[in-house]
Design a protein around this motif. Structure first.
Motif, PDB file in Angstrom:
ATOM      1  N   SER A   1     -11.639 -13.540  13.742  1.00  0.00           N
ATOM      2  CA  SER A   1     -12.070 -13.041  15.045  1.00  0.00           C
ATOM      3  C   SER A   1     -12.314 -11.542  15.073  1.00  0.00           C
ATOM      4  CB  SER A   1     -11.017 -13.390  16.106  1.00  0.00           C
ATOM      5  OG  SER A   1     -10.838 -14.780  16.210  1.00  0.00           O
ATOM      6  N   THR A   2     -11.591 -10.793  14.246  1.00  0.00           N
ATOM      7  CA  THR A   2     -11.617  -9.337  14.354  1.00  0.00           C
ATOM      8  C   THR A   2     -12.223  -8.617  13.159  1.00  0.00           C
ATOM      9  OG1 THR A   2      -9.438  -9.039  13.334  1.00  0.00           O
ATOM     10  CG2 THR A   2      -9.497  -9.449  15.723  1.00  0.00           C
ATOM     11  N   GLY A   3     -12.291  -9.280  12.013  1.00  0.00           N
ATOM     12  CA  GLY A   3     -12.741  -8.592  10.806  1.00  0.00           C
ATOM     13  C   GLY A   3     -11.698  -7.687  10.201  1.00  0.00           C
ATOM     14  N   CYS A   4     -10.442  -7.797  10.649  1.00  0.00           N
ATOM     15  CA  CYS A   4      -9.395  -6.969  10.046  1.00  0.00           C
ATOM     16  C   CYS A   4      -9.085  -7.468   8.642  1.00  0.00           C
ATOM     17  CB  CYS A   4      -8.127  -6.987  10.910  1.00  0.00           C
ATOM     18  SG  CYS A   4      -7.177  -8.528  10.843  1.00  0.00           S
ATOM     19  N   GLY A   5      -8.420  -6.635   7.871  1.00  0.00           N
ATOM     20  CA  GLY A   5      -7.935  -7.041   6.563  1.00  0.00           C
ATOM     21  C   GLY A   5      -6.476  -7.447   6.658  1.00  0.00           C
ATOM     22  N   LEU A   6      -5.876  -7.749   5.521  1.00  0.00           N
ATOM     23  CA  LEU A   6      -4.489  -8.195   5.507  1.00  0.00           C
ATOM     24  C   LEU A   6      -3.641  -7.394   4.528  1.00  0.00           C
ATOM     25  CD1 LEU A   6      -4.941 -12.085   5.581  1.00  0.00           C
ATOM     26  CD2 LEU A   6      -4.335 -10.569   7.498  1.00  0.00           C
ATOM     27  N   LEU A   7      -2.401  -7.193   4.917  1.00  0.00           N
ATOM     28  CA  LEU A   7      -1.364  -6.669   4.041  1.00  0.00           C
ATOM     29  C   LEU A   7      -0.393  -7.824   3.825  1.00  0.00           C
ATOM     30  CD1 LEU A   7       0.656  -3.362   4.532  1.00  0.00           C
ATOM     31  CD2 LEU A   7       1.657  -5.436   3.607  1.00  0.00           C
ATOM     32  N   LEU A   8      -0.264  -8.277   2.594  1.00  0.00           N
ATOM     33  CA  LEU A   8       0.635  -9.371   2.274  1.00  0.00           C
ATOM     34  C   LEU A   8       1.988  -8.802   1.857  1.00  0.00           C
ATOM     35  CD1 LEU A   8       1.255 -12.376   1.762  1.00  0.00           C
ATOM     36  CD2 LEU A   8       0.340 -12.075  -0.551  1.00  0.00           C
ATOM     37  N   ASP A   9       2.988  -8.979   2.720  1.00  0.00           N
ATOM     38  CA  ASP A   9       4.342  -8.562   2.375  1.00  0.00           C
ATOM     39  C   ASP A   9       5.035  -9.745   1.718  1.00  0.00           C
ATOM     40  OD1 ASP A   9       7.186  -8.006   2.463  1.00  0.00           O
ATOM     41  OD2 ASP A   9       6.702  -6.342   3.814  1.00  0.00           O
ATOM     42  N   VAL A  10       5.201  -9.686   0.403  1.00  0.00           N
ATOM     43  CA  VAL A  10       5.762 -10.814  -0.336  1.00  0.00           C
ATOM     44  C   VAL A  10       7.242 -10.993  -0.017  1.00  0.00           C
ATOM     45  CG1 VAL A  10       6.170 -11.761  -2.641  1.00  0.00           C
ATOM     46  CG2 VAL A  10       4.037 -10.567  -2.150  1.00  0.00           C
TER      47      VAL A  10
ATOM     48  N   ILE B   1      -0.311  -5.070  -0.923  1.00  0.00           N
ATOM     49  CA  ILE B   1       0.899  -5.884  -0.988  1.00  0.00           C
ATOM     50  C   ILE B   1       2.108  -4.982  -0.804  1.00  0.00           C
ATOM     51  CG2 ILE B   1       2.374  -7.226  -2.553  1.00  0.00           C
ATOM     52  CD1 ILE B   1      -0.116  -8.512  -3.688  1.00  0.00           C
ATOM     53  N   HIS B   2       3.118  -5.483  -0.100  1.00  0.00           N
ATOM     54  CA  HIS B   2       4.400  -4.800   0.024  1.00  0.00           C
ATOM     55  C   HIS B   2       5.484  -5.607  -0.682  1.00  0.00           C
ATOM     56  CE1 HIS B   2       3.877  -1.960   3.752  1.00  0.00           C
ATOM     57  NE2 HIS B   2       3.105  -1.629   2.734  1.00  0.00           N
ATOM     58  N   LEU B   3       6.380  -4.876  -1.324  1.00  0.00           N
ATOM     59  CA  LEU B   3       7.571  -5.453  -1.947  1.00  0.00           C
ATOM     60  C   LEU B   3       8.780  -4.666  -1.468  1.00  0.00           C
ATOM     61  CD1 LEU B   3       6.273  -5.717  -5.633  1.00  0.00           C
ATOM     62  CD2 LEU B   3       6.396  -7.580  -3.966  1.00  0.00           C
TER      63      LEU B   3
ATOM     64  N   PRO C   1      -5.314  -7.674  -9.331  1.00  0.00           N
ATOM     65  CA  PRO C   1      -4.616  -6.424  -9.029  1.00  0.00           C
ATOM     66  C   PRO C   1      -4.978  -5.894  -7.641  1.00  0.00           C
ATOM     67  CG  PRO C   1      -5.530  -6.364 -11.242  1.00  0.00           C
ATOM     68  CD  PRO C   1      -6.105  -7.580 -10.573  1.00  0.00           C
ATOM     69  N   VAL C   2      -3.972  -5.415  -6.920  1.00  0.00           N
ATOM     70  CA  VAL C   2      -4.166  -4.889  -5.570  1.00  0.00           C
ATOM     71  C   VAL C   2      -3.118  -3.805  -5.349  1.00  0.00           C
ATOM     72  CG1 VAL C   2      -2.648  -6.626  -4.537  1.00  0.00           C
ATOM     73  CG2 VAL C   2      -4.413  -5.550  -3.128  1.00  0.00           C
ATOM     74  N   PRO C   3      -3.428  -2.732  -4.612  1.00  0.00           N
ATOM     75  CA  PRO C   3      -2.420  -1.703  -4.351  1.00  0.00           C
ATOM     76  C   PRO C   3      -1.110  -2.319  -3.859  1.00  0.00           C
ATOM     77  CG  PRO C   3      -4.549  -1.002  -3.487  1.00  0.00           C
ATOM     78  CD  PRO C   3      -4.718  -2.427  -3.946  1.00  0.00           C
ATOM     79  N   THR C   4      -0.020  -1.959  -4.524  1.00  0.00           N
ATOM     80  CA  THR C   4       1.274  -2.595  -4.250  1.00  0.00           C
ATOM     81  C   THR C   4       2.320  -1.533  -3.973  1.00  0.00           C
ATOM     82  OG1 THR C   4       0.736  -4.496  -5.655  1.00  0.00           O
ATOM     83  CG2 THR C   4       3.062  -4.098  -5.189  1.00  0.00           C
ATOM     84  N   LEU C   5       2.934  -1.633  -2.806  1.00  0.00           N
ATOM     85  CA  LEU C   5       3.894  -0.629  -2.365  1.00  0.00           C
ATOM     86  C   LEU C   5       5.322  -1.125  -2.498  1.00  0.00           C
ATOM     87  CD1 LEU C   5       4.134   2.166  -0.745  1.00  0.00           C
ATOM     88  CD2 LEU C   5       4.866   0.657   1.104  1.00  0.00           C
ATOM     89  N   ILE C   6       6.193  -0.245  -2.996  1.00  0.00           N
ATOM     90  CA  ILE C   6       7.632  -0.474  -2.965  1.00  0.00           C
ATOM     91  C   ILE C   6       8.174   0.161  -1.683  1.00  0.00           C
ATOM     92  CG2 ILE C   6       9.826  -0.127  -4.137  1.00  0.00           C
ATOM     93  CD1 ILE C   6       7.817  -1.908  -5.662  1.00  0.00           C
TER      94      ILE C   6
END
Length: 300
Positions: free
Chosen positions: A178-187, A216-218, A258-263
């Motif tokens: 609906s919005t065209g937003c992206g996603l941040l996947l917090d595993v 991605i968040h970890l 591979p995707v930017p991954t944050l600790i």
């Protein structure tokens, strides 16, 4: 909801974050970073910590931004709240983005305000048509105001609403459409919510709208028990990433690439070397895990 074609501008190419490991920037590490210039993919900051006009936080952040890519993570927009967005907060956010040019901006699928009260927590929403319309309207307002795409983070939940008519994954997929937003996947959130609500975390990741994941968040969690003695995981961000979360991360990277991954580490902040080792481990997994498409092609 009617399907619409949505086109949302992305951040500038020169500010784009590489598919590497990054860490949340903490005041305890300002001097170490500036003095040693570690090899790290990017830093992420909470937007609300830098909404003042000046002072030491901005002085350090400006110096670090000169050398590193930056991701901005909001915790105060209250995207899911049953009230209009705070226009002043949104304008402060816009000025911050214009000042530091982050490669990514993300917020939570949650609410943290009611009437004139702002709560120190990120609370879940029921997955209903009414909530979907409200969340989509709020994201549209954010993206139109900022002139940029926003990433939406999956929540860390502890219960389910009886009135929900969508699964969490279907709800998030509808918001994206609906919005065209992206996603941040917090595993870590996936594992916490799956344990608390007795979902299969691997099936969750398999069914997620992975094509829209840009970060991605970890993080670490705390294990407790509910009043019936069943496992209850709390998303505390105060310890090392658990081995099972690392395994889920490797599975996700195998599907996405591979995707930017944050600790994330927001309490009981350790020495810089500990955070750096966690970010290095994320990079090593990205380098060693072949995406499914590559594996399938090699097998043919």
């Amino acid at each position: 909801m009617l399907e619409v074609a949505v086109s949302v501008p992305l951040f500038a190419a020169q500010d784009r974050i590489p598919p590497r490991g990054g860490v949340g920037l903490k005041a305890e590490h300002y001097r170490t970073i500036i003095e040693t210039l570690p090899d790290i993919g990017f830093f992420e900051v909470h937007a609300e910590n830098y909404m003042g006009a000046g002072g030491p936080p901005h002085r350090y952040l400006a110096a670090i931004r000169e050398r590193y890519k930056l991701s901005l993570h909001g915790v105060g927009l209250s995207i899911g709240a049953d009230r209009p967005l705070d226009a002043e907060h949104l304008q402060r956010l816009k000025r911050l983005i214009e000042r530091y040019r982050p490669g990514l901006f993300s917020e939570h699928l949650a609410w943290s305000s009611h009437e004139t009260w702002f709560l120190n927590d990120l609370l879940p929403v029921p997955y209903t048509t009414e909530t979907l319309a409200r969340v989509a309207d709020h994201i549209d307002q954010v993206q139109n105001t900022l002139g940029r795409q926003m990433l939406l983070e999956n929540p860390s939940t502890y219960l389910a609403f009886a009135e929900s008519t969508y699964s969490e994954i279907d709800f998030i997929a509808e918001v994206v459409r609906s919005t065209g937003c992206g996603l941040l996947l917090d595993v870590n959130n996936v594992y916490v919510a799956s344990t608390n609500q007795q979902w299969d975390p691997v099936a969750y990741i398999d069914a997620y709208p992975l094509a829209h994941v840009q970060e991605i968040h970890l993080a670490g969690y705390t294990r407790e028990a509910d009043d019936k003695g069943r496992p209850l995981l709390i998303d505390t961000h105060n310890r090392l990433v658990d081995e099972i979360v690392w395994d889920l991360y490797a599975h996700a990277v195998g599907l996405i690439g591979p995707v930017p991954t944050l600790i994330e580490w927001d309490a009981d902040v350790p020495a810089w070397s500990t955070l750096k080792q966690e970010a290095d481990r994320a990079e090593a997994i990205m380098l060693s895990t072949k995406p499914e498409a590559v594996r399938n092609a090699a097998a043919r």
